[in-house]
Design a protein around this motif. Structure first.
Motif, PDB file in Angstrom:
ATOM      1  N   ASP A 118       0.848  -1.190   0.000  1.00 14.14           N
ATOM      2  CA  ASP A 118       0.000   0.000   0.000  1.00 14.14           C
ATOM      3  C   ASP A 118       0.884   1.241   0.000  1.00 14.14           C
ATOM      4  OD1 ASP A 118      -2.252  -1.531   0.077  1.00 14.14           O
ATOM      5  OD2 ASP A 118      -2.662  -1.228   2.214  1.00 14.14           O
ATOM      6  N   TYR A 175       0.595   5.726  -0.728  1.00 11.00           N
ATOM      7  CA  TYR A 175      -0.252   6.881  -1.031  1.00 11.00           C
ATOM      8  C   TYR A 175      -0.269   7.179  -2.528  1.00 11.00           C
ATOM      9  CZ  TYR A 175      -2.019  11.684  -0.898  1.00 11.00           C
ATOM     10  OH  TYR A 175      -2.745  12.822  -1.114  1.00 11.00           O
ATOM     11  N   ALA A 185      -2.543   4.793  -4.382  1.00  7.57           N
ATOM     12  CA  ALA A 185      -3.953   5.132  -4.147  1.00  7.57           C
ATOM     13  C   ALA A 185      -4.371   6.337  -4.982  1.00  7.57           C
ATOM     14  CB  ALA A 185      -4.177   5.413  -2.662  1.00  7.57           C
ATOM     15  N   THR A 186      -3.495   7.330  -5.058  1.00  6.03           N
ATOM     16  CA  THR A 186      -3.797   8.531  -5.840  1.00  6.03           C
ATOM     17  C   THR A 186      -3.940   8.200  -7.322  1.00  6.03           C
ATOM     18  OG1 THR A 186      -2.585   9.895  -4.254  1.00  6.03           O
ATOM     19  CG2 THR A 186      -2.984  10.845  -6.420  1.00  6.03           C
ATOM     20  N   LEU A 245      -4.802   5.227  -8.590  1.00  4.14           N
ATOM     21  CA  LEU A 245      -6.061   4.487  -8.726  1.00  4.14           C
ATOM     22  C   LEU A 245      -7.247   5.456  -8.781  1.00  4.14           C
ATOM     23  CD1 LEU A 245      -5.366   1.640  -6.141  1.00  4.14           C
ATOM     24  CD2 LEU A 245      -5.725   1.292  -8.592  1.00  4.14           C
ATOM     25  N   MET A 246      -7.202   6.466  -7.929  1.00  4.04           N
ATOM     26  CA  MET A 246      -8.280   7.450  -7.905  1.00  4.04           C
ATOM     27  C   MET A 246      -8.343   8.216  -9.226  1.00  4.04           C
ATOM     28  SD  MET A 246     -10.796   8.751  -6.207  1.00  4.04           S
ATOM     29  CE  MET A 246     -10.506   7.975  -4.614  1.00  4.04           C
ATOM     30  N   GLN A 254     -10.954   0.576  -5.088  1.00  5.49           N
ATOM     31  CA  GLN A 254      -9.572   0.211  -4.743  1.00  5.49           C
ATOM     32  C   GLN A 254      -8.840   1.386  -4.096  1.00  5.49           C
ATOM     33  OE1 GLN A 254      -7.206  -2.154  -7.660  1.00  5.49           O
ATOM     34  NE2 GLN A 254      -9.029  -1.971  -8.968  1.00  5.49           N
ATOM     35  N   ALA A 255      -9.038   2.572  -4.665  1.00 10.23           N
ATOM     36  CA  ALA A 255      -8.362   3.761  -4.137  1.00 10.23           C
ATOM     37  C   ALA A 255      -8.832   4.077  -2.724  1.00 10.23           C
ATOM     38  CB  ALA A 255      -8.617   4.952  -5.059  1.00 10.23           C
ATOM     39  N   ASP A 266     -10.258   2.096  -0.524  1.00 15.29           N
ATOM     40  CA  ASP A 266      -9.807   1.059   0.413  1.00 15.29           C
ATOM     41  C   ASP A 266      -8.362   1.301   0.844  1.00 15.29           C
ATOM     42  OD1 ASP A 266     -12.239  -0.187   0.342  1.00 15.29           O
ATOM     43  OD2 ASP A 266     -11.636  -1.768  -1.059  1.00 15.29           O
ATOM     44  N   MET A 267      -7.516   1.678  -0.115  1.00 14.52           N
ATOM     45  CA  MET A 267      -6.110   1.900   0.216  1.00 14.52           C
ATOM     46  C   MET A 267      -5.941   3.165   1.049  1.00 14.52           C
ATOM     47  SD  MET A 267      -2.766   1.732  -2.299  1.00 14.52           S
ATOM     48  CE  MET A 267      -3.262   0.090  -2.855  1.00 14.52           C
ATOM     49  N   TYR A 268      -6.665   4.219   0.691  1.00  7.28           N
ATOM     50  CA  TYR A 268      -6.615   5.442   1.502  1.00  7.28           C
ATOM     51  C   TYR A 268      -7.001   5.137   2.950  1.00  7.28           C
ATOM     52  CZ  TYR A 268      -6.124   8.826  -2.370  1.00  7.28           C
ATOM     53  OH  TYR A 268      -5.665   9.579  -3.418  1.00  7.28           O
ATOM     54  N   ALA A 305     -12.257  11.759  -1.664  1.00  6.03           N
ATOM     55  CA  ALA A 305     -12.510  10.516  -2.394  1.00  6.03           C
ATOM     56  C   ALA A 305     -14.002  10.188  -2.412  1.00  6.03           C
ATOM     57  CB  ALA A 305     -11.719   9.370  -1.764  1.00  6.03           C
TER      58      ALA A 305
END
Length: 358
Positions: A207, A209, A212-213, A215-216, A237-238, A240-242, A256
């Motif tokens: 994981d 940051y 995640a960014t 993915l977003m 997915q984004a 969940d990781m955030y 998000a």
């Protein structure tokens, strides 16, 4: 020097907090400050900031970074004092100094709302970690509107660096966002996915940051493209990781949630959109100062949904309740209260139009 429109905005916010988005410095010598203050012209007004630090009123001095760098400066005569990024000040007074012929803005260093500024500072730090000189030059070209030059620059970077170099990912993201802004969503998705693969390779599936960014960003681009199934997949997915990486009340998570609201709104699933917008607003309301513009932005999303489902009376009631709350904490002339009046007037106009069409 300050644009007069910006000065008027500061005058509307006397008693409120401000925080510059970078380092800033001043002088302990009034004569030195006056040299830099210059003179008024048609568009700009000469400003003199009068900064006070009252340690007796500060509860958390260890978090406030102020440095007297007079003896370290190449120009010690300037008697320079440097303030760290994220410094919070309260606007105490703004008045015209008839002796100095300058507009003086009295601000007091404060530790109020420090935790919110620290979260923003951490966000900026992460942004800066992603930026080297090569990346910065390309980003500058994009921000200047030189899209063709930016594209050529990024393509050159792709040829120079190794396949899985993180700067390749950063360049792909910049170019992908550029294509997204121009409406070329499919190319944007391809570039963003390339960036995602590189980042996942470099972070070994952990994981992170930046993953995640990315993915977003892909999810948002799929939303623009109208591919809602893929959009939802990447947004989930984004998020969940955030949620695994950040505190549950982090502003990035609220942002998000808004992206989910945008997706469901585009799908005409207004009930679901309203749930996400409301959740984002409730979260932001707990962690952001009441005058923060993002609160009004999120609130406007909620109001727009109410209008689309013809619940205008509910929107008016909710807006009036929020306005009453804001009036307890802010001056009547504050820009946030003015904006609420605009929202309510627009709702009444929409309601009259709706009733006339029934």
């Amino acid at each position: 020097m300050m644009i007069k429109k910006d000065l008027d905005r500061l005058k509307e916010n006397i008693g409120n907090l401000i925080s510059p988005n970078g380092f800033f410095s001043t002088s302990k010598d009034l004569d030195v400050a006056l040299i830099y203050a210059s003179d008024d012209n048609d568009e700009l007004e000469s400003i003199l900031f009068d900064i006070t630090i009252d340690r007796a009123k500060l509860k958390n001095t260890s978090k406030i970074v102020v440095a007297d760098i007079e003896h370290f400066s190449r120009s010690p005569d300037e008697k320079e004092v440097l303030f760290g990024i994220g410094t919070i000040c309260k606007i105490d007074d703004i008045f015209q100094d008839s002796v100095l012929q300058k507009c003086r803005i009295k601000i007091i260093v404060s530790d109020e709302a420090l935790e919110h500024v620290q979260k923003y500072t951490e966000f900026i730090r992460k942004e800066l970690e992603e930026t080297n000189s090569t990346r910065l030059f390309g980003k500058l070209l994009v921000e200047l509107g030189q899209y063709l030059k930016a594209e050529s620059h990024f393509k050159l970077v792709l040829k120079i660096l190794s396949k899985n170099h993180l700067d390749i990912a950063k360049s792909c993201i910049s170019l992908g966002c550029d294509y997204r802004e121009s409406g070329n969503y499919r190319t944007a998705v391809e570039l963003l996915k390339e960036a995602l693969m590189i980042r996942e390779h470099n972070y070994s599936g952990r994981d992170h940051y930046n993953i995640a960014t990315t993915l977003m960003s892909i999810g948002v681009t799929y939303t623009y493209l109208g591919d809602y199934e893929n959009a939802l997949n990447f947004l989930i997915q984004a998020l969940d990781m955030y949620q695994r990486l950040l505190p549950s009340d982090h502003p990035v998570i609220a942002s998000a949630l808004v992206k989910f609201g945008n997706l469901f709104e585009k799908k005409y699933q207004y009930h679901d959109a309203l749930i996400y917008y409301q959740h984002a607003y409730d979260m932001a309301e707990k962690i952001l100062p009441i005058e923060h513009p993002r609160l009004l932005e999120y609130f406007q999303y909620i109001i727009n949904i109410y209008k689309k489902i013809n619940r205008i009376d509910d929107a008016i009631q909710l807006s009036n309740e929020k306005l009453a709350h804001y009036r307890q904490l802010l001056e009547e002339t504050h820009s946030s209260i003015v904006q609420f009046h605009i929202i309510i007037k627009d709702l009444h106009d929409s309601n009259e139009q709706y009733l006339s069409n029934c």
